[in-house]
Design a protein around this motif. Structure first.
Motif, PDB file in Angstrom:
ATOM      1  N   ASN A 113       0.774  -1.294   0.212  1.00 56.82           N
ATOM      2  CA  ASN A 113      -0.026   0.040  -0.069  1.00 56.82           C
ATOM      3  C   ASN A 113       0.836   1.361  -0.012  1.00 56.82           C
ATOM      4  OD1 ASN A 113      -2.885  -0.905   0.385  1.00 56.82           O
ATOM      5  ND2 ASN A 113      -1.649  -2.277   1.637  1.00 56.82           N
ATOM      6  N   TYR A 114       2.074   1.310   0.524  1.00 53.25           N
ATOM      7  CA  TYR A 114       2.950   2.269   0.729  1.00 53.25           C
ATOM      8  C   TYR A 114       4.324   2.285  -0.052  1.00 53.25           C
ATOM      9  CZ  TYR A 114      -0.572   3.919   4.077  1.00 53.25           C
ATOM     10  OH  TYR A 114      -1.647   4.342   4.411  1.00 53.25           O
ATOM     11  N   GLY A 115       4.493   1.242  -0.679  1.00 56.18           N
ATOM     12  CA  GLY A 115       5.861   1.008  -1.464  1.00 56.18           C
ATOM     13  C   GLY A 115       6.944   0.484  -0.571  1.00 56.18           C
ATOM     14  N   ASP A 116       8.163   0.113  -1.298  1.00 55.82           N
ATOM     15  CA  ASP A 116       9.230  -0.539  -0.721  1.00 55.82           C
ATOM     16  C   ASP A 116      10.132   0.283   0.168  1.00 55.82           C
ATOM     17  OD1 ASP A 116      10.799  -2.510  -0.275  1.00 55.82           O
ATOM     18  OD2 ASP A 116      11.445  -2.689  -2.121  1.00 55.82           O
ATOM     19  N   VAL A 117      10.825  -0.125   0.895  1.00 55.49           N
ATOM     20  CA  VAL A 117      11.663   0.517   1.745  1.00 55.49           C
ATOM     21  C   VAL A 117      13.113   0.085   1.413  1.00 55.49           C
ATOM     22  CG1 VAL A 117      12.614   1.043   4.214  1.00 55.49           C
ATOM     23  CG2 VAL A 117      10.141   1.105   3.624  1.00 55.49           C
ATOM     24  N   LYS A 118      14.011   0.552   1.098  1.00 54.05           N
ATOM     25  CA  LYS A 118      15.300   0.160   0.435  1.00 54.05           C
ATOM     26  C   LYS A 118      15.986  -0.417   1.300  1.00 54.05           C
ATOM     27  CE  LYS A 118      19.360   1.860  -2.096  1.00 54.05           C
ATOM     28  NZ  LYS A 118      20.111   3.174  -2.783  1.00 54.05           N
ATOM     29  N   HIS A 119      16.322   0.197   2.475  1.00 56.91           N
ATOM     30  CA  HIS A 119      17.257  -0.365   3.564  1.00 56.91           C
ATOM     31  C   HIS A 119      16.353  -0.580   4.727  1.00 56.91           C
ATOM     32  CE1 HIS A 119      20.728   0.715   1.447  1.00 56.91           C
ATOM     33  NE2 HIS A 119      20.258   2.030   1.486  1.00 56.91           N
ATOM     34  N   PHE A 120      15.957  -2.110   4.763  1.00 56.77           N
ATOM     35  CA  PHE A 120      15.174  -2.377   5.856  1.00 56.77           C
ATOM     36  C   PHE A 120      15.760  -3.305   6.758  1.00 56.77           C
ATOM     37  CE2 PHE A 120      11.650  -4.671   8.283  1.00 56.77           C
ATOM     38  CZ  PHE A 120      10.489  -3.621   8.300  1.00 56.77           C
ATOM     39  N   THR A 121      16.450  -2.935   7.894  1.00 55.10           N
ATOM     40  CA  THR A 121      17.345  -3.639   8.656  1.00 55.10           C
ATOM     41  C   THR A 121      16.623  -4.354   9.987  1.00 55.10           C
ATOM     42  OG1 THR A 121      19.275  -2.357   7.789  1.00 55.10           O
ATOM     43  CG2 THR A 121      19.742  -3.585   9.574  1.00 55.10           C
ATOM     44  N   VAL A 122      17.269  -5.443  10.193  1.00 53.49           N
ATOM     45  CA  VAL A 122      16.798  -6.133  11.442  1.00 53.49           C
ATOM     46  C   VAL A 122      18.174  -6.195  12.169  1.00 53.49           C
ATOM     47  CG1 VAL A 122      15.931  -8.410  12.697  1.00 53.49           C
ATOM     48  CG2 VAL A 122      15.075  -7.436  10.535  1.00 53.49           C
ATOM     49  N   SER A 123      18.141  -5.343  13.477  1.00 49.13           N
ATOM     50  CA  SER A 123      19.313  -5.247  14.185  1.00 49.13           C
ATOM     51  C   SER A 123      18.718  -5.383  15.627  1.00 49.13           C
ATOM     52  CB  SER A 123      20.126  -4.083  13.929  1.00 49.13           C
ATOM     53  OG  SER A 123      21.059  -4.041  14.744  1.00 49.13           O
ATOM     54  N   LYS A 124      19.263  -5.997  16.524  1.00 44.77           N
ATOM     55  CA  LYS A 124      18.899  -5.987  18.022  1.00 44.77           C
ATOM     56  C   LYS A 124      19.552  -4.941  18.803  1.00 44.77           C
ATOM     57  CE  LYS A 124      19.867  -9.294  20.885  1.00 44.77           C
ATOM     58  NZ  LYS A 124      19.977 -10.623  21.660  1.00 44.77           N
ATOM     59  N   THR A 125      19.248  -3.659  18.453  1.00 45.47           N
ATOM     60  CA  THR A 125      19.760  -2.513  19.181  1.00 45.47           C
ATOM     61  C   THR A 125      21.377  -2.498  19.501  1.00 45.47           C
ATOM     62  OG1 THR A 125      19.377  -3.417  21.309  1.00 45.47           O
ATOM     63  CG2 THR A 125      17.602  -2.137  20.444  1.00 45.47           C
ATOM     64  N   GLN A 126      21.855  -2.794  18.280  1.00 49.24           N
ATOM     65  CA  GLN A 126      23.480  -2.867  18.259  1.00 49.24           C
ATOM     66  C   GLN A 126      23.895  -1.539  17.945  1.00 49.24           C
ATOM     67  OE1 GLN A 126      24.754  -5.500  19.736  1.00 49.24           O
ATOM     68  NE2 GLN A 126      22.661  -5.789  19.889  1.00 49.24           N
ATOM     69  N   PRO A 127      24.510  -0.644  18.664  1.00 50.97           N
ATOM     70  CA  PRO A 127      24.977   0.669  18.449  1.00 50.97           C
ATOM     71  C   PRO A 127      26.155   0.780  17.342  1.00 50.97           C
ATOM     72  CG  PRO A 127      24.756   0.571  20.880  1.00 50.97           C
ATOM     73  CD  PRO A 127      24.390  -0.913  20.314  1.00 50.97           C
ATOM     74  N   TYR A 128      26.879  -0.220  17.481  1.00 46.34           N
ATOM     75  CA  TYR A 128      28.088  -0.089  16.472  1.00 46.34           C
ATOM     76  C   TYR A 128      27.536  -0.417  15.077  1.00 46.34           C
ATOM     77  CZ  TYR A 128      28.151  -5.345  15.676  1.00 46.34           C
ATOM     78  OH  TYR A 128      27.632  -6.358  15.457  1.00 46.34           O
ATOM     79  N   GLN A 129      26.479  -0.784  15.009  1.00 39.87           N
ATOM     80  CA  GLN A 129      25.848  -1.019  13.529  1.00 39.87           C
ATOM     81  C   GLN A 129      25.017   0.082  12.953  1.00 39.87           C
ATOM     82  OE1 GLN A 129      23.555  -4.648  13.843  1.00 39.87           O
ATOM     83  NE2 GLN A 129      24.993  -5.809  12.843  1.00 39.87           N
ATOM     84  N   LEU A 130      24.498   0.826  14.190  1.00 36.55           N
ATOM     85  CA  LEU A 130      23.615   1.984  13.989  1.00 36.55           C
ATOM     86  C   LEU A 130      23.988   3.376  13.185  1.00 36.55           C
ATOM     87  CD1 LEU A 130      21.366   2.064  17.225  1.00 36.55           C
ATOM     88  CD2 LEU A 130      20.749   1.163  14.962  1.00 36.55           C
ATOM     89  N   TYR A 131      25.501   3.335  13.451  1.00 36.53           N
ATOM     90  CA  TYR A 131      26.220   4.528  13.051  1.00 36.53           C
ATOM     91  C   TYR A 131      26.176   4.374  11.488  1.00 36.53           C
ATOM     92  CZ  TYR A 131      27.428   6.434  17.616  1.00 36.53           C
ATOM     93  OH  TYR A 131      27.259   6.941  18.788  1.00 36.53           O
ATOM     94  N   ASN A 132      26.473   2.960  11.144  1.00 40.92           N
ATOM     95  CA  ASN A 132      26.709   2.729   9.709  1.00 40.92           C
ATOM     96  C   ASN A 132      25.460   2.756   8.843  1.00 40.92           C
ATOM     97  OD1 ASN A 132      28.793   1.221  11.317  1.00 40.92           O
ATOM     98  ND2 ASN A 132      29.872   1.035   9.832  1.00 40.92           N
ATOM     99  N   ILE A 133      24.169   2.400   9.541  1.00 45.16           N
ATOM    100  CA  ILE A 133      22.970   2.323   9.094  1.00 45.16           C
ATOM    101  C   ILE A 133      22.614   3.716   9.042  1.00 45.16           C
ATOM    102  CG2 ILE A 133      20.599   1.736   9.571  1.00 45.16           C
ATOM    103  CD1 ILE A 133      21.658  -0.913  11.178  1.00 45.16           C
ATOM    104  N   PHE A 134      22.612   4.620   9.929  1.00 41.94           N
ATOM    105  CA  PHE A 134      22.266   5.987   9.586  1.00 41.94           C
ATOM    106  C   PHE A 134      23.165   6.715   8.388  1.00 41.94           C
ATOM    107  CE2 PHE A 134      20.948   5.921  14.450  1.00 41.94           C
ATOM    108  CZ  PHE A 134      19.945   5.643  14.140  1.00 41.94           C
ATOM    109  N   ASN A 135      24.475   6.396   8.378  1.00 44.01           N
ATOM    110  CA  ASN A 135      25.396   6.945   7.347  1.00 44.01           C
ATOM    111  C   ASN A 135      24.863   6.663   5.900  1.00 44.01           C
ATOM    112  OD1 ASN A 135      27.187   8.366   9.156  1.00 44.01           O
ATOM    113  ND2 ASN A 135      28.418   6.651   9.339  1.00 44.01           N
ATOM    114  N   ARG A 136      24.214   5.546   5.688  1.00 43.97           N
ATOM    115  CA  ARG A 136      23.922   5.197   4.611  1.00 43.97           C
ATOM    116  C   ARG A 136      22.356   5.495   4.214  1.00 43.97           C
ATOM    117  NH1 ARG A 136      23.035  -1.414   4.555  1.00 43.97           N
ATOM    118  NH2 ARG A 136      21.341  -1.577   5.831  1.00 43.97           N
ATOM    119  N   ILE A 137      21.887   6.148   5.113  1.00 44.32           N
ATOM    120  CA  ILE A 137      20.318   6.680   4.750  1.00 44.32           C
ATOM    121  C   ILE A 137      20.132   7.852   4.730  1.00 44.32           C
ATOM    122  CG2 ILE A 137      18.249   6.653   5.938  1.00 44.32           C
ATOM    123  CD1 ILE A 137      18.565   3.795   7.153  1.00 44.32           C
ATOM    124  N   ASP A 138      19.469   8.398   3.905  1.00 47.09           N
ATOM    125  CA  ASP A 138      19.456  10.041   3.765  1.00 47.09           C
ATOM    126  C   ASP A 138      18.001  10.260   4.359  1.00 47.09           C
ATOM    127  OD1 ASP A 138      18.992  12.670   3.061  1.00 47.09           O
ATOM    128  OD2 ASP A 138      18.705  12.337   1.088  1.00 47.09           O
TER     129      ASP A 138
END
Length: 533
Positions: free
Chosen positions: A407-432
């Motif tokens: 109903n609303y379209g795809d989400v390009k970066h749909f990540t499953v991550s169990k609140t891991q801060p070391y991953q969040l910085y990289n995830i935020f950096n690749r998302i506008d």
């Protein structure tokens, strides 16, 4: 026959076993829909002849969902902790944490949330009632059944609760404490329900199983087994959020029975007397909603969660059908559309061009993305803390991820991550993204440190219904108006990770290439002893 939720058992299968839940995955939302294969997983005949009861039992290859193997967990919660934040939030019951005192260290935080929730629901202020058996070294060696029994007697004398719950911790599970027998014997002695909860921290790799365990205990020993139906009562399974449901459901002549947080014993007891069950999030409610349907014949509201205009429309229609108010619901929906249209138009104009990112639990994230897109905000990235390929009901309306994509379209970066801060910085950096909405407030500073304005959504009910879109839009405008602060913050904050790691585009690099760890810490590391000294 399908396997139903067995309320004769004291323990609950974890979500990995029942639902095939995962905690690490990376790709697009549409890819996750395809890999989850929700429809195939739920293709078993339901207890009432309907398609679906969820779960993976007997499905063999069809139940495999590729999960990334993460080498370590930087932070997490556990099922025991979730039981504290659920059962500890009941107003006239007591939770005994049968564990060393350290397992109760989160109680102060849950006390704050409990008081805020009571204020939001206009209930008398009180503190959580969580006690600990305070197991010591001798208890771990020789057992602590007698200590638990005495604690139950002390709790009954001091608080006179309507029910007493016992939570199992890792330590008590390891030494094999028999909380079932103690609960049964003490219930006969003190005359109130004594409810064992098998919630040791290592029971499940994700904390969400703790919600199921809490609800299972309530269903087994509190919910009225011989109910007298109340035709104007509807169950709402929710957390601490503001009571928006009461006003939302008044036009249909319904009273709200909130569960589990801030509920009383009597409110929980009457759950089997309601005309239907609805929720603010399928992730946290489907176990209880399904058990109420299977064991007491209480139908679930077969509609998307009420976030966004079209989903809220369907939600009202589904409830109206259950309670026989179909003759008035269309006129009500039309009037609500007209009422919010001017403000919605103004918000969409102001929010146009903004991009957001969601960081919450799974089904709630799906709904929030729908709400954001309804007010004109683009979403190209989201993080959910775990993913259930199917829910306990296994019904089509529960497939919220597919509803979002269709109903609303795809989400390009749909990540499953169990609140891991070391991953969040990289995830935020690749998302506008111009801002981040985060349900777990402790993670908000992670986004703020790299210049992303964060909306720490303490009131999870804020986006509900038609008015929720207006509340959400105004809140976002307030957040992005202060983004200069975040930009200034980045000049004065040094992140706790190396430039090498922060330059990586793949947040799951250590999963895709585990040999990297060997290069840094293993046999390939250069002079590890020298570096240590």
């Amino acid at each position: 026959m399908a396997k139903t939720i067995n309320l004769d058992m004291t323990s609950v299968d974890n979500r990995e076993m029942r639902l095939g839940s995962i905690i690490a995955w990376d790709g697009s939302a549409s890819e996750l829909v395809e890999q989850s294969n929700y429809e195939a997983r739920s293709q078993r005949t339901g207890y009432d002849g309907r398609k679906g009861t969820g779960g993976c039992a007997g499905k063999g290859e069809g139940c495999k969902l590729c999960e990334l193997n993460t080498p370590f967990s930087q932070q997490t919660m556990c099922t025991n902790s979730i039981v504290h934040c659920q059962i500890g939030n009941l107003t006239d019951c007591v939770l005994i944490d049968h564990a060393p005192i350290g397992c109760s260290s989160n109680s102060y935080r849950y006390d704050l949330g409990f008081k805020m929730g009571l204020l939001a629901r206009h209930k008398p202020l009180q503190s959580v009632t969580i006690t600990s058996t305070n197991l010591l070294e001798n208890d771990m060696v020789f057992g602590a059944g007698n200590k638990l029994e005495q604690t139950i007697r002390d709790v009954k004398e001091r608080y006179d609760p309507k029910a007493i719950f016992i939570s199992m911790a890792c330590s008590t599970a390891i030494i094999g404490e028999d909380i079932d027998s103690v609960a049964q014997n003490m219930e006969e002695e003190i005359g109130v329900p004594v409810i064992p909860l098998h919630c040791e921290g290592f029971r499940s790799k994700h904390w969400s199983t703790g919600f199921d365990i809490s609800q299972h205990g309530i269903l087994r020993q509190i919910v009225n087994k011989k109910p007298k139906k109340q035709k104007d009562l509807i169950n709402i399974i929710a957390l601490w959020g503001t009571d928006y449901f009461t006003d939302m459901l008044k036009p249909l002549g319904l009273r709200v029975n909130y569960m589990v947080d801030m509920a009383s014993f009597d409110e929980l007891k009457q759950a089997s007397e309601a005309v239907a069950t609805a929720t603010f999030c399928h992730t946290l409610s489907q176990y209880m909603a399904t058990a109420l349907e299977q064991n007491f014949g209480i139908p679930q509201v077969e509609a998307p969660q009420p976030y966004g205009i079209s989903a809220t429309d369907e939600w009202y229609r589904a409830i109206a059908k259950i309670v026989g108010k179909e003759d008035i619901v269309e006129e009500f929906i039309e009037s609500e559309h007209k009422r919010i249209e001017p403000e919605l138009k103004r918000l969409r104009k102001k929010l146009k061009g903004l991009k957001g990112c969601i960081l919450t639990g799974s089904s709630y994230a799906h709904a929030m993305i729908c709400a954001l897109k309804d007010i004109g905000i683009e979403v190209e990235g989201s993080v959910v803390f775990h993913h259930d390929p199917v829910y306990d009901g296994g019904l089509e309306f529960q497939n919220t991820l597919k509803y979002m994509v269709d109903n609303y379209g795809d989400v390009k970066h749909f990540t499953v991550s169990k609140t891991q801060p070391y991953q969040l910085y990289n995830i935020f950096n690749r998302i506008d993204a111009d801002f981040v909405i985060i349900r777990h407030q402790g993670l908000a500073p992670t986004a703020a440190r790299i210049g992303k304005p964060s909306l720490a959504l303490g009131d999870e009910h804020l986006p509900l219904g038609y008015d929720g879109l207006i509340r959400l839009g105004n809140m976002i405008l307030a957040v992005v108006a202060r983004k200069k602060f975040n930009h200034l913050l980045t000049r004065h904050i040094e992140l706790p990770y190396t430039d090498w790691w922060l330059s990586q585009e793949d947040p799951f690099l250590l999963s895709h290439h585990p040999e990297v760890l060997d290069d840094v810490f293993g046999e390939n590391a250069e002079n590890p002893e020298e570096e240590t000294t």
